[in-house]
Design a protein around this motif. Structure first.
Motif, PDB file in Angstrom:
ATOM      1  N   ILE A  55     -37.950 -52.288  -8.765  1.00  0.00           N
ATOM      2  CA  ILE A  55     -38.215 -53.636  -9.303  1.00  0.00           C
ATOM      3  C   ILE A  55     -37.516 -53.795 -10.653  1.00  0.00           C
ATOM      4  CG2 ILE A  55     -40.055 -55.106 -10.244  1.00  0.00           C
ATOM      5  CD1 ILE A  55     -41.906 -53.906  -8.066  1.00  0.00           C
ATOM      6  N   LYS A  58     -33.791 -54.123 -10.229  1.00  0.00           N
ATOM      7  CA  LYS A  58     -33.436 -55.446  -9.697  1.00  0.00           C
ATOM      8  C   LYS A  58     -33.390 -56.473 -10.834  1.00  0.00           C
ATOM      9  CE  LYS A  58     -34.326 -57.667  -5.308  1.00  0.00           C
ATOM     10  NZ  LYS A  58     -35.255 -57.851  -4.217  1.00  0.00           N
ATOM     11  N   LYS A 181     -43.777 -57.357  -9.230  1.00  0.00           N
ATOM     12  CA  LYS A 181     -43.180 -58.291  -8.263  1.00  0.00           C
ATOM     13  C   LYS A 181     -43.305 -59.730  -8.759  1.00  0.00           C
ATOM     14  CE  LYS A 181     -43.548 -55.511  -4.107  1.00  0.00           C
ATOM     15  NZ  LYS A 181     -44.327 -55.189  -2.920  1.00  0.00           N
ATOM     16  N   LEU A 184     -40.660 -60.445 -11.200  1.00  0.00           N
ATOM     17  CA  LEU A 184     -39.387 -60.676 -10.489  1.00  0.00           C
ATOM     18  C   LEU A 184     -39.312 -62.112  -9.989  1.00  0.00           C
ATOM     19  CD1 LEU A 184     -38.261 -57.804  -8.091  1.00  0.00           C
ATOM     20  CD2 LEU A 184     -37.118 -58.664 -10.112  1.00  0.00           C
TER      21      LEU A 184
END
Lengths: 369, 58
Positions: A55, A58, A181, A184
């Motif tokens: 994560i 990313k 998450k 993100l």
């Protein structure tokens, strides 16, 4: 003695199955039970740590992609990446007198420094681009710190074989992954310039401001006047559609000075829901519904207490994940319920011709006025 | 956000006519924000405005 032998064998087998093996099993678990538990838990936590790293990577990829498309100079690109480690030290609170003004000062200096540094790196003062870059940097910095902190605890756990430390990490790991998450998803929202769940306050107030003359009442904060049910409403929200939180406490103080007698202050904000509650449900209460570290809430409460102004709050329930990701339909449609509650507060708690301050609290990303 | 989830979710823009109250739903395009002027109302010819932007499933 074939019969005797047979009896003797079955007796041994009986002893082995029902006495010796269980004793060996219990002895093994007594000695190695915690070790086995440690191995299983560490295996799960290590997998979760890898997920957290994925994560984090990313978010860094997205930040790098954003830098490549917006910054040409390699020195400035490195400066922007260097902002991932930028930090603010909280003031000393041994003597708590005056701590709020010290906190406000540090937060303001931190925010201004981030914005001016980013504008300098980009070579442009476009608030939307600065807000988008700031969103990228803040999200990547948060995920980077989260990963480093969890990695630090995992390393300590391994070094000291501490089951107690591991159990605590094991318990919160799913929540940390979920939060990662959600951050993100926040980057996705920032990239597209789409409202996030936390923007329900600015959305409610921004729609009421539409078509009305507006003034910048405080830094990054807009105000407009409208009339509803015979009451004069001073509407306040952060300046959109860039990612902004505004200076709501300063705006409320200035409004009080500009308009004189204020009959009520109504704050509209998102509220973290419990698992049994539904997203988009609205609730009405008393007090100042402003999250964060508490500086703005304190200053609004102070103004209200000095002047004896009643404080009302309208909240829209949502999860942490929903608050920082792209706004969902149920939350957006809660605006209708928010207006119904606002009408009820105006009718029940204020006289006609009264002046009421209505504040839309939250990130105004993708929401104009 | 996973690729699969992105495929299932779409961002929509709801435009409303301030005169006749007609609402129109369309796909989000970059640069859209709540409060911005939208298209022309098919019923009364007034200028619509963006009332909401949200994600929905399917």
């Amino acid at each position: 003695m074939p019969l005797g032998l047979a009896i003797s064998t079955s007796t041994y087998a009986y002893l082995a199955y029902y006495l010796i093996l269980p004793i060996a099993y219990i002895a093994l678990l007594t000695v190695y039970g915690t070790k086995i538990q440690f191995w299983f838990m560490m295996s799960d936590v290590s997998k979760a740590l890898l997920e957290l790293r994925r994560i984090r990577d990313k978010s860094l990829d997205k930040l790098n992609h954003h830098i490549e498309t917006t910054v040409n100079d390699p020195v400035n690109r490195a400066r922007l990446l260097g902002m991932l480690e930028y930090f603010a030290v909280s003031p000393v609170d041994l003597d708590p007198v005056g701590i709020i003004s010290k906190l406000k000062h540090i937060v303001e200096v931190h925010d201004n420094r981030m914005k001016t540094e980013i504008a300098d790196i980009l070579g442009r003062k476009d608030p939307i681009l600065v807000g988008r870059t700031l969103g990228h940097v803040s999200a990547a910095a948060a995920l980077n710190y989260l990963y480093k902190l969890v990695n630090h605890i995992v390393s300590l756990t391994k070094r000291y074989s501490s089951l107690a430390l591991l159990q605590q990490l094991y318990a919160i790991m799913p929540l940390l992954i979920k939060q990662g998450k959600a951050v993100l998803e926040f980057i996705d929202a920032v990239d597209k310039g789409v409202p996030i769940g936390d923007g329900i306050g600015p959305l409610s107030v921004g729609l009421l401001m539409r078509g009305k003359p507006k003034i910048m009442i405080a830094e990054d904060t807009m105000a407009a006047i409208t009339t509803i049910d015979g009451r004069r409403l001073v509407l306040i929200k952060a300046e959109g559609p860039a990612s902004n939180l505004g200076k709501l406490d300063d705006a409320v103080r200035k409004t009080r000075l500009l308009f004189g007698k204020v009959s009520a202050i109504v704050t509209i904000d998102a509220m973290l829901r419990l698992e049994s509650e539904k997203s988009g449900e609205t609730a009405r209460g008393l007090g100042v519904a402003i999250g964060g570290i508490g500086v703005e809430r304190f200053r609004v409460e102070e103004t209200a207490t000095k002047e004896g102004i009643p404080l009302y709050a309208i909240t829209v329930k949502e999860s942490y994940m929903e608050a920082i990701s792209i706004m969902g339909r149920k939350i957006a449609e809660a605006v209708v319920d928010v207006y119904n509650m606002l009408h009820r507060i105006l009718e029940e708690k204020t006289e006609e011709d009264a002046t009421v301050i209505v504040v839309g609290v939250g990130n105004t990303l993708g929401i104009g006025q | 956000m996973s690729e699969r989830k992105l495929e299932l979710e779409r961002i929509v823009v709801v435009e409303e006519c301030p005169k006749c109250g007609v609402m129109l739903k369309r796909k989000f395009s970059e640069g859209d924000y709540v409060g911005m002027p939208g298209g022309t109302c098919r019923f009364c010819g007034s200028r619509m405005y963006v009332k909401m932007i949200y994600k929905e499933h399917g």
